[in-house]
Every structure is written in structure tokens, then in C-alpha cells.
Design a protein around this motif. Structure first.
Motif, PDB file in Angstrom:
ATOM      1  N   LEU A   1      -3.410  -3.916  13.069  1.00 36.39           N
ATOM      2  CA  LEU A   1      -2.520  -4.698  13.930  1.00 36.39           C
ATOM      3  C   LEU A   1      -3.255  -5.853  14.593  1.00 36.39           C
ATOM      4  O   LEU A   1      -2.712  -6.953  14.709  1.00 36.39           O
ATOM      5  N   LEU A   2      -4.481  -5.629  15.018  1.00 34.82           N
ATOM      6  CA  LEU A   2      -5.283  -6.685  15.611  1.00 34.82           C
ATOM      7  C   LEU A   2      -5.499  -7.812  14.608  1.00 34.82           C
ATOM      8  O   LEU A   2      -5.343  -8.987  14.941  1.00 34.82           O
ATOM      9  N   TYR A   3      -5.818  -7.470  13.400  1.00 34.84           N
ATOM     10  CA  TYR A   3      -6.012  -8.467  12.347  1.00 34.84           C
ATOM     11  C   TYR A   3      -4.717  -9.240  12.100  1.00 34.84           C
ATOM     12  O   TYR A   3      -4.716 -10.461  11.986  1.00 34.84           O
ATOM     13  N   ASP A   4      -3.611  -8.511  12.038  1.00 38.88           N
ATOM     14  CA  ASP A   4      -2.323  -9.137  11.731  1.00 38.88           C
ATOM     15  C   ASP A   4      -1.837 -10.058  12.850  1.00 38.88           C
ATOM     16  O   ASP A   4      -1.261 -11.110  12.582  1.00 38.88           O
ATOM     17  N   PHE A   5      -2.058  -9.694  14.098  1.00 45.32           N
ATOM     18  CA  PHE A   5      -1.523 -10.470  15.214  1.00 45.32           C
ATOM     19  C   PHE A   5      -2.495 -11.475  15.816  1.00 45.32           C
ATOM     20  O   PHE A   5      -2.092 -12.379  16.539  1.00 45.32           O
ATOM     21  N   VAL A   6      -3.792 -11.356  15.529  1.00 44.94           N
ATOM     22  CA  VAL A   6      -4.770 -12.255  16.125  1.00 44.94           C
ATOM     23  C   VAL A   6      -5.482 -13.101  15.072  1.00 44.94           C
ATOM     24  O   VAL A   6      -5.507 -14.330  15.157  1.00 44.94           O
ATOM     25  N   VAL A   7      -6.052 -12.469  14.086  1.00 51.92           N
ATOM     26  CA  VAL A   7      -6.882 -13.171  13.110  1.00 51.92           C
ATOM     27  C   VAL A   7      -6.044 -13.997  12.134  1.00 51.92           C
ATOM     28  O   VAL A   7      -6.353 -15.172  11.892  1.00 51.92           O
TER      29      VAL A   7
END
Length: 79
Positions: A14-20
Motif C-alpha cells: 500500500l505504501l508503494y501504491d500510494f506514495v512511490v
């Protein structure tokens, strides 16, 4: 213990999908517009589920608008 690892993995995804991912897409948009000698006014994300952006920019003194869709390999389709 498996639950903890599952939560960690899901959090990282989720961090990758929403930030990166948005940062990568915006960097590619800026690069493309700069290559044609344009200046970006605004980049707006149109969908949470897809990598779909609306970009307003100026090139040669003319206001342009583009809709850009990125696939999973970050290749863009401009309309």
C-alpha cells in the motif's frame, strides 16, 4: 507470526501504491513536458484505482491539456 508478516507485506504494498507510484508517474510527466519545451500548470490525479492523470501545461505560449494513463510498467498513453 504469519499475521504480523502479512500485515507488514500489505502495508509495504500500500505504501508503494500510494506514495512511490504517484511520484514516479509525476516525474515521467514532468520529464515529457520539459522535453517538448513546456511548463506544467497543474497535475491532477483522476482515479485512485488507476494511474490516470490530467495535466494542464503551456507549450509555445498555448495552453494544452492532456490525459495520461500509466500501465503497470509505467509506460504512458497520452490523449
Amino acid at each position: 507470526m504469519e499475521l504480523v508478516w502479512s500485515i507488514i507485506i500489505i502495508s509495504l504494498i500500500l505504501l508503494y501504491d500510494f506514495v512511490v507510484t504517484p511520484k514516479i508517474c509525476k516525474k515521467k510527466i514532468y520529464s515529457q513536458i520539459n522535453n517538448i519545451g513546456g511548463q506544467i500548470i497543474i497535475i491532477e490525479k483522476l482515479s485512485r484505482r488507476e494511474q490516470l492523470y490530467c495535466v494542464n501545461y503551456i507549450v509555445n505560449g498555448k495552453l494544452e491539456k492532456a490525459i495520461i494513463r500509466f500501465n503497470i510498467a509505467y509506460e504512458s498513453t497520452w490523449k
